[in-house]
Scaffold this motif. Structure first.
Motif, PDB file in Angstrom:
ATOM      1  N   VAL A 142      57.289  15.665  39.669  1.00 60.30           N
ATOM      2  CA  VAL A 142      58.070  16.655  38.935  1.00 60.30           C
ATOM      3  C   VAL A 142      57.393  16.925  37.593  1.00 60.30           C
ATOM      4  O   VAL A 142      57.187  16.005  36.811  1.00 60.30           O
ATOM      5  CB  VAL A 142      59.514  16.163  38.709  1.00 60.30           C
ATOM      6  N   GLY A 143      57.012  18.159  37.358  1.00 61.99           N
ATOM      7  CA  GLY A 143      56.397  18.529  36.083  1.00 61.99           C
ATOM      8  C   GLY A 143      54.958  18.049  35.959  1.00 61.99           C
ATOM      9  O   GLY A 143      54.365  17.538  36.907  1.00 61.99           O
TER      10      GLY A 143
ATOM     11  N   LEU B 119      50.990  23.367  33.218  1.00 61.66           N
ATOM     12  CA  LEU B 119      52.412  23.501  32.887  1.00 61.66           C
ATOM     13  C   LEU B 119      52.823  24.959  32.979  1.00 61.66           C
ATOM     14  O   LEU B 119      52.014  25.861  32.708  1.00 61.66           O
ATOM     15  CB  LEU B 119      52.673  23.003  31.462  1.00 61.66           C
TER      16      LEU B 119
ATOM     17  N   TYR C 113      56.797  13.471  32.344  1.00 64.97           N
ATOM     18  CA  TYR C 113      56.798  14.083  33.676  1.00 64.97           C
ATOM     19  C   TYR C 113      55.480  13.820  34.394  1.00 64.97           C
ATOM     20  O   TYR C 113      54.628  13.083  33.909  1.00 64.97           O
ATOM     21  CB  TYR C 113      57.065  15.578  33.556  1.00 64.97           C
TER      22      TYR C 113
ATOM     23  N   MET D 187      60.911  28.881  37.580  1.00 68.17           N
ATOM     24  CA  MET D 187      61.451  27.692  36.934  1.00 68.17           C
ATOM     25  C   MET D 187      62.941  27.561  37.215  1.00 68.17           C
ATOM     26  O   MET D 187      63.660  28.551  37.297  1.00 68.17           O
ATOM     27  CB  MET D 187      61.195  27.752  35.432  1.00 68.17           C
TER      28      MET D 187
ATOM     29  N   GLN E 142      67.184  14.594  35.589  1.00 63.83           N
ATOM     30  CA  GLN E 142      66.286  15.662  36.028  1.00 63.83           C
ATOM     31  C   GLN E 142      67.033  16.983  36.138  1.00 63.83           C
ATOM     32  O   GLN E 142      66.496  18.042  35.847  1.00 63.83           O
ATOM     33  CB  GLN E 142      65.654  15.307  37.372  1.00 63.83           C
TER      34      GLN E 142
ATOM     35  N   TRP F 130      64.339  19.987  36.070  1.00 64.16           N
ATOM     36  CA  TRP F 130      63.356  19.589  37.076  1.00 64.16           C
ATOM     37  C   TRP F 130      61.939  20.016  36.719  1.00 64.16           C
ATOM     38  O   TRP F 130      61.145  20.319  37.602  1.00 64.16           O
ATOM     39  CB  TRP F 130      63.719  20.167  38.452  1.00 64.16           C
ATOM     40  N   ASP F 131      61.616  20.090  35.440  1.00 61.83           N
ATOM     41  CA  ASP F 131      60.263  20.452  35.030  1.00 61.83           C
ATOM     42  C   ASP F 131      60.113  20.200  33.552  1.00 61.83           C
ATOM     43  O   ASP F 131      61.105  20.219  32.829  1.00 61.83           O
ATOM     44  CB  ASP F 131      60.012  21.957  35.270  1.00 61.83           C
ATOM     45  N   ASN F 132      58.880  19.966  33.117  1.00 60.47           N
ATOM     46  CA  ASN F 132      58.613  20.132  31.694  1.00 60.47           C
ATOM     47  C   ASN F 132      57.760  21.373  31.546  1.00 60.47           C
ATOM     48  O   ASN F 132      57.023  21.753  32.457  1.00 60.47           O
ATOM     49  CB  ASN F 132      57.943  18.904  31.080  1.00 60.47           C
TER      50      ASN F 132
ATOM     51  N   ARG G 286      66.077  20.801  42.677  1.00 55.58           N
ATOM     52  CA  ARG G 286      65.367  21.904  42.037  1.00 55.58           C
ATOM     53  C   ARG G 286      65.675  23.231  42.723  1.00 55.58           C
ATOM     54  O   ARG G 286      66.067  24.209  42.091  1.00 55.58           O
ATOM     55  CB  ARG G 286      63.864  21.630  42.092  1.00 55.58           C
TER      56      ARG G 286
END
Lengths: 487, 1029, 222
Positions: free
Chosen positions: B676-677, B645, B664, B706, B601, B612-614, B799
């Motif tokens: 997450v995401g 997103l 995610y 982000m 992540q 920590w994201d898509n 994050r």
């Protein structure tokens, strides 16, 4: 010339008539009235409510400061907005800011003393006090900003079972010594200068406790000729000792930046630039504090308009120096042909932190220009506001130097943008609380004007000289009741 | 749930003696498995040694704590306390295995490395396979069997489960079904045969969301039967990738990356050329010489044009069987696209040494066309090998699960046993699998976590981690490899093999027995024990790759492909009003299985650098058209489903093409991965799993900060310009022709006055460590980052920490986009992506050392910029003064909330840094020390290549070389003499020990000396990066 | 306002005399404080020299090594090949004590451990400062005798810490290894004394084996 009594003693001594020497103390004052005025503050039977209110606020803010420090130490430096690339933030900015403030005092008392600037006498005690308190505030920050406060003593050369010494190549270590020395000497200077006045308060003391405390503080001062002789000799020596320090401290502080390789830090102009800036901000702070104080305690006759005007002139001069430094930096950035250097300065003026840069320029370069006009610089209100703006500007100068240079250095991949956290802000505000607390205690319990010295520059001190032959330093005519000049 | 609360951990044995774990341990003193042939790391010893290692590590901070030493009662053969050992094992992903070499200290596996003997690992590993180790110690892993009835939960035992299976799988197995992950394991295949024999009426379904079925089906179109394609990039001079990412998104990516790097040697003979047409930047796209950003739906048309060009212009004679296709691609509109014409010409000019690859996201028909072209270009047999598949009869995964869903709808499934996977989360959205599963009366799910699927099943079965279980499998080329446990299951889990064995009534065999039995069948009884020992020791069995076949094209099958292809070629390109959404497997959490893996992540995505994201990748002009800014949260919706997103603006993205990663938005992944995401699976349907046409994108009005490790804020025009100016200096690149014409080109890129040092230059006798990083090999895949993290106990900051720019990775893979000068940030439509792995370069004249007031960072005799963590007071001055900003600071105590079990992963050879301390790369000093001590003990010199830092060890492309610079014969010093070698920021006179080898491009018709190129003339006292370093 | 209250204007007034004891106390106190501080900082109390905890088994090195003449390496098997010298497994004890003194009460923990497979929890004596990575093999293989750091263990009824094990102490030897070098075959001979002047011998051995102990941080800290 007016005949009415009050008008007979004009408070305005800012005239420019070269044939007349402006008096350093105005109004109908003699030695006794000076003593009364100054000691009066200390001897007030009841502390004025205004003082209590101010004191309460300051002490609470001090509490905030220590709470924040506690939180910081128990949690970690992460509570501040610091990061990589900007690993130094407000803590260092505040440190440099306060050290800068702490310059006026010693400058006034030491350098102006050596330069025989008699007008210093009315404000030097006051400025010295401010210096001490500013250095106290400054001293806090380098201490708490390190990651592991509990091993801060490793910065001092103490023999230890690790057989390790500090590294003497590091400017941070030079800081430790420079600031330490400066604080010590300033404190000595301040205290020593106060001894005769403390003795005065002792001798006027009504209560036993008062008599005892001031007695202890005055170290048995008797104002015998021998005392005076040694006092003045020691004062002279200390002044000589303090003078180089005024220049050295901030030079060394500037080395923290100048010695590094970061564009915007790595420049040889820093020492003089920092010293000028320090004196600039120092005087601004003196003015900021002295104006309300003299009004509140009715010291207009001792801390006269002319004093303020003189300080305004110094601010104008040092402000110009700082301005020159700013422009020189840009010139060199271009002239050096170093792409990184060039970008750093363009980035200061037009990058993400441009707002900070322009605040700095406005406050430090434009505002002092007001003082070209006599009307403005002798206008108390204008002077006061301007001095505050200059303090703001000087804080931003340090912010610009520390933060913008770090936020964008060599590799674009590591660029960043720094934001302070609430803790950063409260810590800074808290440091003002500490400063004001100490200052308020000072004005309430110690003589804020060097009585002995002021008296020394009053005409009464020189009647005989005048009678015999007007020697070189004659300090203004004695205005008689009729406002005529005795010859 | 907070497992570390539930379970008590021990620090020392006397404490342990009172814990239930211990009682249990004694009871299981001699576990059911045969451990005889293994260096034993049974649970019992594991517990003890753990006590020992913790005691020895002296984790406590009191001044004079009373510490205990708890030796073995019986020390295992050949085990010396504190000495690490390595065991060969394997891990399966997507029906293909990777060979692992796992380091174990006192019974704790602490690091995954690649098995040099394994054809798809070659000693290296992708980041995911390395990070998989962390999952072993994940406190969120499920610890018990649970039976769920309504909202009630009952804790069960494996015996209860055995009883359940006996009851549910009875008779001919009617109404029973098993949903398994695809596996290359012969043992699994054997058990599956047993299963189908025992329960002829039962269903066997294999599904996984990320597969290469399109390729498989495409080859079925071309050759009449499914085949497996094994590319050989080392033999190819011209490689054309159509939405394909062989260097990263391929089971054999490690081998392919290695071979590709080898094919980029700076000489006309040995430099290959890479063409890429893709919708969004992929790892392969970053290495491309010619790259065209085309929407995924337009990729077939591009390939068709190339085909047409080849046939029409270059007279490529397609085999008889392929004529049916000609109609399809013949229709492709010709356009003045230089990319197509040049590519076609290049392919035609390199018959037999060219290769066309199509990605798994493209339709089977496109693969069929590529197969035909490869056939015609003579790639088959040279740059491309075909083997038979081990499971020719299975349908594609998507179809398989669709059929299962149909059966469930029809109520034909009474019992469903799900062996691994997470279908509730990752099955195509249109099937509504979650609801169907609830409808199944009897269901069980085997999984590492009590995840989305388990929550909807009657039973949850804790699965044993790969490092806890026995197994076998085949590499992409078929080579057989074995998986052996390094540790007894921590949480009493079992492997899919063992569970399936229970179903078929072979539960007592145990994983070891099952695998051994299969091996016995294949090896034969003669001298079996030696063969078996050798297989376990090596981890692979040499010479077991599947035979290469030379298939013939199948006209009838191709005819069927033709129709579909025609439609694809004629597809309408996306527009601003009808943008298309391309779904990709995430480069970190893959299909979501590593969602709870903190290392993955926090790993920055190779392209977007987001952690920590898509994100929703959008091209700058498209973003401007749609009115989106970086970080805007948008809703992407199609066919009633939608996902939110944040927008990430990425140059080099095809116009009107959006890209989002799967994996995610997990809801039951664990404390790390939950929420997450966004869950892109919601938009994924069984008819078009990879491409969602005509999506609607609407702004939510919200914006998200982000957590990116680069480009931390929307860049202003001035910064954008400055960055563009610096890229060519930092990451030096020239065309092959230019380099051959002027080998000094890279040293004329920076000029500066002669460098003088304030300090006296010091002598450097003896070993002098240095490193060379070949930017011409680096693919930016991030494997080194995770290797470093595992080796050096690098903490995870979460994050928030990354948002605050406090990431701790010692290696930062800098990613820059090269764009046209003078083009504004939001106008960029063409871009190149370049990488530069940046970590401490160990300056000989280090700015950080001079400013540390307590001498915590010091230069060593062998030229390393050492960092004494326990001396550091944390002034952070060194970081400020570091021109590369590669020092990392512990702003908080990042290990404070780490569960005891997670701490078992720590490398005992490296200090675990506490808060307030600066840290950074030390060239893996612990590895250097280990080898030096060994060498000195043996009174021998250190051999070149004996010391390998973690990053160099795991680099798939072998881009990193470490060695002694005072030894002229060492690889490192040779590379330093290479004409491509340069030191970054050498003009600061810092004399980095790490040097970079410049990138070389090999575009068609690049001039030897580009206009505006800098001549070799400059002032006499003028100095260069090279001399300065 | 400055007229004097005291007869002698050149001396402090009487009332200030009360300060003298205060001054005296301050001076004396300061002196005491400093000396105590220094004493504590450098005393064995700080460095833990002489630390001799009671072990679960009253194992006597004096008996086993001094009298029976066991070699260190019989039990501490890792000392020549690994960082840790390693405390022996219970098995090692039982090699002999399966037969010898099989019933001795002192050996109960050992026998229990052997039966249950639970280790004997020995108390660590030689506890280096945290964050130090010490490698036995690197020292022993160069001819640094066990005795240099552990003292005459062969005479210890109860083992105690003989040396400060502080960083300065380590550095002292890393700077002048001559004082502690001996022929490798004698490293475990605790009672061995050089036939010649140690400095001369040490210098020669250092020359022969080219022993240059490093002093940079990472030699011990990683």
């Amino acid at each position: 010339m007016s005949t009415s009594a009050p008008a007979a003693y004009p408070l305005d001594n800012t005239f420019d008539d070269p044939t007349r020497r402006a008096p350093l103390v105005v109004g109908d004052n003699d030695f006794h009235s000076i003593t009364e005025k100054v000691c009066g503050i200390v001897e007030m039977p009841r502390t004025p409510p205004a003082w209590w209110i101010a004191f309460f606020i300051s002490v609470s803010l001090t509490g905030v400061l220590f709470a924040m420090i506690g939180y910081l130490i128990t949690t970690g430096v992460g509570v501040w907005g610091l990061q990589v690339p900007v690993a130094w933030g407000w803590a260092i900015v505040n440190f440099v800011f306060w050290v800068g403030i702490g310059h006026a005092g010693t400058l006034i008392s030491a350098i102006l003393f050596l330069l025989r600037q008699k007008w210093r006498t009315s404000i030097n005690r006051f400025a010295e006090g401010m210096t001490i308190f500013a250095v106290v505030c400054a001293g806090i920050f380098p201490g708490i900003h390190i990651g592991r406060v509990w091993v801060a003593y490793w910065l001092f050369p103490i023999p230890n079972q690790m057989a390790m010494w500090p590294q003497f190549r590091s400017p941070l270590l030079w800081d430790v010594f420079a600031v330490g020395t400066y604080a010590t000497v300033s404190l000595l200077f301040w205290y020593m200068g106060m001894i005769p006045d403390l003795a005065t308060i002792r001798d006027r003391a009504k209560s036993k406790l008062r008599w005892f405390i001031y007695g202890v503080l005055s170290l048995g001062w008797r104002s015998s000729n021998r005392h005076w002789h040694r006092f003045e000799m020691a004062y002279l020596l200390l002044a000589a000792l303090a003078t180089p320090l005024v220049l050295s401290v901030h030079s060394v502080v500037s080395f923290d930046f100048a010695v590094s390789i970061i564009p915007g830090w790595h420049t040889t102009i820093f020492p003089p630039y920092f010293v000028a800036g320090a004196i600039f901000s120092g005087f601004a702070m003196v003015v900021t504090l002295v104006i309300p104080t003299r009004k509140f305690f009715h010291l207009e006759e001792i801390i006269t308009a002319r004093h303020l005007e003189n300080m305004a002139k110094i601010m104008l001069a040092t402000g110009m120096m700082v301005g020159l430094a700013y422009s020189t930096e840009f010139f060199i950035a271009w002239y050096s042909g170093n792409a990184y250097e060039a970008f750093t300065f363009l980035n200061r003026a037009f990058g993400p932190y441009a707002w900070a840069y322009w605040i700095m320029v406005t406050c430090n370069v434009l505002v002092p220009q007001l003082f070209w006009s006599k009307r403005l610089r002798t206008n108390i209100a204008v002077l006061w506001v301007a001095s505050i703006l200059i303090n703001v500007g000087m804080w931003f100068e340090r912010f610009v130097i520390v933060v913008t240079s770090l936020s964008r250095d060599f590799l674009p991949s590591s660029w960043g943008y720094y934001r302070p956290t609430l803790v950063d802000i409260l810590t800074f505000v808290g440091s003002f609380g500490l400063f004001m607390t100490l200052f308020l205690l000072f004005v309430r319990f110690l003589p804020i004007v060097g009585m002995a010295e002021v008296k020394g520059v009053m005409p009464q001190a020189h009647l005989r000289d005048v009678a015999v032959q007007g020697h070189g330093d004659y300090h203004g005519d004695i205005l008689t009741e009729r406002g005529e000049v005795k010859a | 749930m907070k497992p570390e609360r539930e379970m008590k951990y021990w620090r020392s044995l006397d404490e342990l003696a009172r814990t239930p774990e211990f009682v249990e341990a004694v009871a299981r003193e001699f576990p059911t498995d045969e451990w005889d042939r293994l260096p034993p790391a049974t649970r019992r010893q594991f517990l003890k040694v753990m006590g020992a290692s913790l005691a020895l590590a002296g984790l406590t901070s009191c001044r004079w704590p009373e510490e205990e030493i708890v030796p073995f009662a019986r020390r295992p053969e050949g085990r010396t306390p504190g000495v690490p050992e390595q065991y060969a094992t394997a891990m399966e992903l997507g029906g293909s295995t990777l060979g692992l070499l796992v380091t174990s200290v006192d019974g704790r596996p602490i690091k995954n490395e690649g098995n040099p003997l394994h054809p798809d690992s070659l000693g290296a590993l992708p980041a995911t396979a390395q990070a998989d180790l962390l999952q072993l110690y994940d406190p969120d892993r499920s610890r018990r069997l649970v039976e769920r009835r309504g909202d009630q939960e009952f804790v069960r035992s494996w015996d209860d489960f055995a009883a359940w299976t006996a009851e549910r799988f009875a008779g001919d197995g009617r109404g029973a079904a098993i949903l398994a992950e695809p596996s290359s394991s012969p043992t699994m295949a054997r058990l599956r045969r047993r299963f189908t024999e025992t329960f002829p009426a039962a269903r066997w379904v294999e599904y996984q969301p990320i597969s290469r079925d399109a390729e498989r089906d495409g080859l079925a179109f071309a050759y009449g039967r499914p085949l497996r394609a094994v590319p050989h990039l080392d033999r190819a001079r011209v490689v054309a990738c159509f939405d394909a990412d062989p260097l990263f998104e391929h089971p054999a990516s490690t081998r392919l990356a290695r071979h590709f790097a080898e094919s980029r040697q700076p000489s006309r003979e040995r430099m290959s050329r890479l063409w890429v047409a893709e919708p969004a930047f992929s790892i392969t796209g970053g290495r491309a010489d010619h790259r065209a950003a085309v929407p995924a739906s337009a990729v077939p048309a591009v390939l068709a044009r190339v085909a047409r060009e080849l046939v029409a212009v270059h007279g490529l004679a397609l085999p008889e069987a392929a004529v049916n296709l000609e109609a399809a691609f013949g229709a492709a509109a010709a356009d003045g696209n230089g990319f197509v014409t040049e590519l076609a010409a290049d392919l035609a000019a390199h018959r037999g040494t060219s290769l066309i690859l199509v990605g798994p996201g493209q339709a089977p028909e496109v693969h069929a066309l590529a197969a035909v072209l490869n056939h015609g270009l003579g790639a088959v047999g040279s740059t491309l090998g075909y083997t038979e598949v081990t499971d020719p009869d299975r349908p594609s995964h998507v179809r398989a699960i669709a059929e299962l869903a149909a059966a469930m709808t029809a109520g034909e499934v009474e019992t469903l046993l799900v062996l691994g996977g997470n279908p509730v989360y990752d099955a195509p959205a249109d099937l509504g699998f979650a609801e169907l599963l609830v409808g199944v009366p009897h269901s069980a799910h085997l999984s590492l976590y009590d995840d989305e699927t388990s929550r909807r099943c009657g039973w949850h079965l804790p699965r044993a981690h790969g490092l806890e279980s026995w197994g076998d499998g085949r590499a992409w080329d078929g080579t057989l490899s074995f998986q052996q446990p390094l540790i007894q299951p921590l949480y009493d889990g079992r492997s899919a093999l063992e569970v399936l064995a229970t179903v078929v009534g072979d539960g007592d065999a145990g994983g070891h027995g099952l695998v051994r039995e299969t091996a016995l069948e294949s090896f034969g009884a003669v001298d079996f024990d030696n063969a078996w020992k050798r297989a376990l020791h090596d981890g692979v069995v040499a010479g077991t790759e599947l035979p290469v076949v030379e298939p013939e094209l199948d006209g009838s099958a191709l005819a069927r492909a033709g129709a579909g292809l025609g439609a694809l070629v004629a597809a309408e390109p996306p527009s601003a009003v009808k943008p298309e959404l391309v779904l990709i497997p995430d480069r970190k959490v893959h299909d979501g299985r590593w969602a709870n893996n903190a290392w993955q992540q926090e790993l920055p995505d190779a392209v977007t650098k987001v952690t920590w994201d898509n994100v929703l990748q959008v091209a700058p002009p498209t973003a401007r058209e749609l009115g989106f800014a970086e970080g805007d949260v948008v809703t992407v919706s199609a066919r009633g489903a939608s996902v939110e997103l944040p927008v990430s603006i990425v140059p080099g993205q095809a116009a009107h093409t959006l890209t989002a990663a799967l994996g995610y938005g997990r809801t039951a992944a664990g404390s790390v991965g939950n929420g997450v995401g966004g869950d892109a699976y919601r938009l994924r349907t069984s008819d078009s799993p990879w491409l969602v046409p005509e999506v609607a994108v609407t702004a939510t009005g919200r914006s998200l900060a982000m957590a990116t490790t680069q480009d931390h804020f929307a860049i202003d025009a001035m910064g954008f310009g400055a960055r563009l100016d610096r890229i060519p200096i930092l990451i030096r690149e020239a065309s092959l022709e230019h380099f051959l014409a002027d080998p000094e080109v890279f040293h004329h890129m920076v000029h500066h006055p002669p460098l003088k040092s304030l300090w006296q230059d010091r002598e450097y006798p003896g070993e002098q460590w240095g490193m060379a990083v070949d930017l011409n090999a680096c693919t930016g895949c991030n494997a080194c980052v995770v290797a470093c993290q595992a080796e050096n106990n690098v903490p995870v900051v979460g994050r928030e920490g990354v948002v605050r720019q406090r990431e701790m990775h010692w290696i930062r893979v800098d990613r820059y986009f090269k764009t046209e000068p003078g083009v504004g940030p939001m106008e960029v439509d063409q871009a190149e992506m370049v990488f530069q792995p940046m970590t401490c370069v160990q300056c000989e004249n280090a700015p950080c050392e001079q400013v540390c007031p307590v001498a915590a960072t010091q230069h060593t005799e062998d030229g390393i910029n050492a960092m004494a963590y326990n001396r550091c007071v944390g002034t952070r001055y060194c970081s400020n003064n570091c021109p590369f900003k590669v020092r990392r600071f512990n702003f908080f105590n990042y290990h404070k909330n780490l569960s005891e079990v997670a701490k078992l992963q720590f490398n005992p050879e490296v200090t675990v840094r506490s808060r307030g301390v600066m840290e950074k790369c030390t060239y893996c000093i612990q590895r250097i020390q280990k080898v030096r001590i060994e060498a000195r003990n043996g009174n021998r010199p250190i051999r070149d290549g004996e010391i390998v830092p973690a990053c160099a060890q795991t680099c798939p492309a072998r881009a990193i070389t470490f060695g002694d610079l005072n030894d002229p014969t060492s690889e490192a010093s040779k590379l330093r003499e290479d004409k491509r070698a340069y030191a970054t920021l050498a003009e600061l006179n810092i004399r980095p020990r790490t040097q970079y080898l410049a990138r070389l491009s090999n575009r068609v018709g690049e001039p030897a000396v580009p206009e505006g190129g800098h001549g070799a003339h400059h002032g006499g006292d003028d100095d260069h990066g090279k001399e300065a370093s | 306002m400055t007229e004097s209250k005291s007869s002698d204007i050149f001396t402090f007034p009487k009332w200030t005399w009360i300060l003298r004891p205060a001054v005296a106390v301050a001076l004396v106190g300061g002196l005491v404080y400093v000396s105590v501080f220094v004493y504590l900082a450098f005393s064995p109390k700080a460095t833990d020299v002489g630390y001799a905890p009671i072990q679960p088994v009253p194992y006597s090195h004096a008996l086993h090594v001094g009298q029976l003449g066991l070699d260190c390496r019989y039990c501490h098997t890792g000392v020549e090949i690994a960082a840790h010298a390693a405390v022996p497994p219970t098995q090692t004890c039982m090699n002999c004590h399966a037969k010898v003194r099989g019933e001795s009460e002192k050996l109960i923990p050992v026998r229990e451990s052997f039966a249950t497979g639970l280790p004997v929890p020995w108390i660590r004596i030689h506890d280096l400062p945290d964050y130090v990575y010490f490698d036995h093999s690197a020292h022993v293989r160069r001819g640094v005798g066990c005795v240099s750091c552990h003292g005459r263990v062969d005479t210890m009824e109860v083992v105690y810490q003989a040396e400060p094990l502080s960083m300065a102490w380590c550095l002292d030897c890393h700077r002048n290894p001559e004082r502690h070098l001996r022929p490798v075959e004698f490293v475990t001979r605790l009672d061995w004394v050089p036939g010649e002047d140690q400095e001369v011998l040490g210098a020669r051995l250092r020359e022969e084996h080219d022993i240059n102990p490093k002093e940079t941080c990472y030699t011990c800290h990683r």
